[in-house]
Design an enzyme around this catalytic site. Structure first.
Site, short mmCIF file in Angstrom:
data_model
loop_
_atom_site.label_atom_id
_atom_site.label_comp_id
_atom_site.label_asym_id
_atom_site.label_seq_id
_atom_site.Cartn_x
_atom_site.Cartn_y
_atom_site.Cartn_z
N ARG A 49 13.44 -10.51 11.90
CA ARG A 49 14.13 -9.85 10.80
C ARG A 49 13.25 -8.82 10.08
NH1 ARG A 49 16.67 -14.28 12.04
NH2 ARG A 49 14.57 -15.08 12.27
N THR A 50 12.05 -9.20 9.73
CA THR A 50 11.21 -8.31 8.91
C THR A 50 10.93 -7.02 9.70
OG1 THR A 50 10.26 -10.25 7.87
CG2 THR A 50 9.09 -8.19 7.54
N LYS A 78 -9.41 -5.69 22.51
CA LYS A 78 -10.78 -5.38 22.93
C LYS A 78 -11.79 -5.77 21.85
CE LYS A 78 -9.26 -1.15 25.26
NZ LYS A 78 -9.32 0.32 25.09
N ARG A 99 2.24 -7.20 9.10
CA ARG A 99 2.23 -8.66 8.95
C ARG A 99 0.99 -9.18 9.66
NH1 ARG A 99 7.25 -12.48 10.34
NH2 ARG A 99 7.71 -11.84 8.20
N HIS A 127 4.94 -12.67 0.62
CA HIS A 127 5.90 -11.95 1.46
C HIS A 127 6.80 -11.18 0.51
CE1 HIS A 127 8.34 -10.93 4.79
NE2 HIS A 127 8.67 -12.11 5.25
#
Ligand code: NCD
Length: 299
Positions: A49-50, A78, A99, A127
């Site tokens: 969703r986000t 890496k 995120r 959030h």
């Protein structure tokens, strides 16, 4: 402007976003608003969703998106540091929505980024854009916040949605009811902050103890990935389930919310109940994030 922490959002800021989300919650054409701008969505942790609602929001505003939804295929594999990744990508785009599993990662990113950073979730911590769409959903569903009894249930310890939602709601005259096992309860610092703001907070272990009083029940997922061991998680898996029998105990003017994914927290039969708002809540992520992106990029 950066959008990192719910604690730093004033009531005026929250009202402004809600108002702007309402404006964007329509079929009108908004593609001139951020025309020519580019958003990078950097998801170091899974998201449906986000991530998708940020990308949809950007495109509805006329902008474009680049990004990754896993570090597979990037130089992070890496061994590149978060700081170098952010420094580089910020030189390509106009805004970064990110995120990350580590608490404080978004805040750290602002130190090297030349463009606004929007926090799409940092560990168990915060959030903020979820909170903004949650507020918009409550306002849309019940009209106002003052006087509401709001239950927040589930994994209040490792979850990153209940804490910022509580902090934002403390700008209004609400009563909070925390429903969790003692091991997954809300942290003492947050409860102290709420009490300082004169918010009534009640802690119980069962949904049945409070369901009749509630105007909103906000369910959250037991955060499997944040438990130290699978064995610990299994102790709490499935501890709270909302089913039609539970919904029958709730008020008629009541909304059931969940940031999703629901896993086993709400049974499928509940979806047809008009008080079940979690899919509408997810949809509200688009206008709420349109409001956020507009503010982040232009202010
Ligand atoms: C939440 C999250 O990532 O914190 N999901 C979301 O953004 N809608 C909730 C969760 O994962 O449990």
């Amino acid at each position: 402007m950066d959008i990192i922490s719910t604690r730093s959002m004033s009531k005026d800021f929250l009202e402004d976003i809600i108002k702007s989300a309402k404006k964007y919650d329509s079929d009108k054409d908004f593609t001139s608003v951020l025309k020519g701008k580019i958003l990078a969505t950097l998801f170091f942790e899974p998201s449906t969703r986000t991530q998708f609602s940020f990308q949809t929001a950007m495109q509805r505003l006329g902008g474009k998106c680049v990004g990754f939804s896993s570090t597979e295929g990037t130089s992070v594999k890496k061994g590149e540091t978060l700081m170098d990744t952010i420094r580089t990508i910020s030189s390509y785009v106009d805004c970064i929505a990110m995120r990350h599993p580590k608490e404080g990662a978004a805040k750290l990113a602002t130190e090297v980024s030349g463009v606004p950073i929007v926090n799409g979730g940092d560990g168990s911590h915060d959030h903020p854009t979820q909170t903004l769409l949650d507020l918009y959903t409550i306002r849309k569903g019940l009209g106002n916040f003052d006087g509401l009894n709001i239950g927040i249930c589930g994994d209040l310890r490792y979850g990153r949605t209940g804490r910022p939602l509580s902090i934002a709601l403390s700008n209004w005259d609400v009563k909070l009811h925390y429903i969790s096992p003692p091991q997954l309860s809300m942290d003492k610092g947050t409860i102290r902050h709420l009490k300082d703001k004169k918010i009534a907070v009640k802690e119980v272990m069962k949904i049945e103890d409070v369901i009749k009083e509630l105007d909103v029940l906000y369910m959250t997922r037991i955060q499997r990935e944040r438990f130290p061991t699978e064995e610990e998680y299994l102790k709490f898996k499935g501890v709270y389930v909302v089913d039609p029998a539970m919904m029958a105990k709730a008020k008629e003017r009541f909304i059931l919310m969940h940031p999703l994914p629901r896993i086993d927290g709400i049974t499928l039969e509940v979806d047809d109940d008009p008080r079940a708002k979690y899919f509408e809540q997810a949809r509200n992520g688009v206008p709420a994030r349109m409001a956020v992106l507009h503010k982040a990029i232009t202010e």
